[in-house]
Design an enzyme around this catalytic site. Structure first.
Site, PDB file in Angstrom:
ATOM      1  N   HIS A 114       0.853  -1.197   0.000  1.00 38.62           N
ATOM      2  CA  HIS A 114       0.000   0.000   0.000  1.00 38.62           C
ATOM      3  C   HIS A 114       0.888   1.247   0.000  1.00 38.62           C
ATOM      4  CE1 HIS A 114      -2.816   3.070   1.277  1.00 38.62           C
ATOM      5  NE2 HIS A 114      -3.776   2.269   0.842  1.00 38.62           N
ATOM      6  N   GLU A 172      -3.577   2.202  -7.320  1.00 37.19           N
ATOM      7  CA  GLU A 172      -3.901   3.259  -6.368  1.00 37.19           C
ATOM      8  C   GLU A 172      -2.981   4.457  -6.553  1.00 37.19           C
ATOM      9  OE1 GLU A 172      -6.322   1.572  -3.084  1.00 37.19           O
ATOM     10  OE2 GLU A 172      -4.284   1.771  -2.336  1.00 37.19           O
TER      11      GLU A 172
HETATM   12  P1  PGA Z   1      -9.350   6.390   0.342  1.00 40.34           P
HETATM   13  O1  PGA Z   1      -8.214   5.304   0.580  1.00 40.34           O
HETATM   14  O2  PGA Z   1     -10.516   5.639  -0.247  1.00 40.34           O
HETATM   15  O3  PGA Z   1      -9.633   6.931   1.680  1.00 40.34           O
HETATM   16  O4  PGA Z   1      -8.791   7.369  -0.627  1.00 40.34           O
HETATM   17  C1  PGA Z   1      -7.944   4.417  -0.443  1.00 40.34           C
HETATM   18  C2  PGA Z   1      -6.718   3.626  -0.159  1.00 40.34           C
HETATM   19  O5  PGA Z   1      -5.888   3.986   0.655  1.00 40.34           O
HETATM   20  O6  PGA Z   1      -6.543   2.600  -0.747  1.00 40.34           O
END
Ligand code: PGA
Length: 216
Positions: free
Chosen positions: A94, A143
């Site tokens: 992540h 992401e």
């Molecule tokens: P968020 O987080 O939906 O709060 O932007 C997404 C993530 O960290 O994968």
């Protein structure tokens, strides 16, 4: 239509009691049409596992991280073998781990190896196709850092073009994550090759999650 996947990444937002009360609000025998994977923090995993079993809810559990080491003298770490007693999935790579905890590609590879050794399915988060070089996940989540926690969802056309690049490296299912909420779903659902979403802040409220799950 293919079954979509919804990963709920609670990050460090809920205590074990709050995690329990979230799940207690979900109806008994809840069986969403999407595949739902809940990722609480380590300490909340056992209580979530218990409530899910008792209420016969069809939600899988995942961890948000895994030790790069196996069992042993690694103070503060949570090993893959400990996780495998409770969860089926683990999030690796992540952006918050890469940025705030200095996780390098090398460390991420070691973590994927530990997950595999312990039969855990990997949800690998990447920001671009290069981060898939030499490493793979059972699920890959694109992401973009500019969209995580910012309220700025990536353009559907950009997601589509990144997915196209990711497909040169992997045949795993592809998710999008970054400020996803109920209101953007209709646009995002049209993205080609999209298998689902990874939710951060939108995953914290139970009604919101149930509405999103229903609309997939
Ligand atoms: P968020 O987080 O939906 O709060 O932007 C997404 C993530 O960290 O994968």
């Amino acid at each position: 239509m293919d079954q979509k996947t919804l990963v709920l990444n609670w990050k460090s937002n809920k205590t074990p009691l709050e995690a329990k009360s979230f799940l207690e609000k979900i109806p008994d025998n809840f069986d969403p049409s999407c595949k739902m994977i809940l990722c609480p923090d380590f300490l909340s995993i056992p209580v979530c596992s218990e409530v899910i079993k008792n209420k016969k809810i069809n939600i899988s559990l995942g961890a948000q991280d895994i030790s790069r080491f196996g069992k042993g003298a690694y103070t503060g770490e949570v090993s893959g073998s400990a996780l495998s007693e409770f969860v089926e999935y683990v999030i690796i790579g992540h952006a918050e781990r890469r940025l705030l905890f200095n996780e390098t590609e090398e460390i991420i590879k070691e973590k994927v190896l530990q997950a595999k050794k312990n039969n855990l399915k990997v949800i690998l988060c990447v920001e671009n196709a290069h981060q898939l070089d030499g490493v793979g996940g059972d699920i890959v989540a694109y992401e973009p850092v500019s969209s995580i926690g910012t309220g700025k969802v990536e353009e559907a056309s950009k997601i589509e073009s990144v997915f196209q690049e990711l497909k040169n490296y992997t045949s795993s299912s592809l998710l999008y994550g970054g400020s996803v909420n109920y209101n953007e779903l209709s646009d995002l659902k049209e993205v080609k090759n999209l298998s689902g979403f990874l939710l951060g802040s939108a995953s914290l409220d139970v009604e919101n999650v149930l509405n999103i799950a229903k609309s997939l």
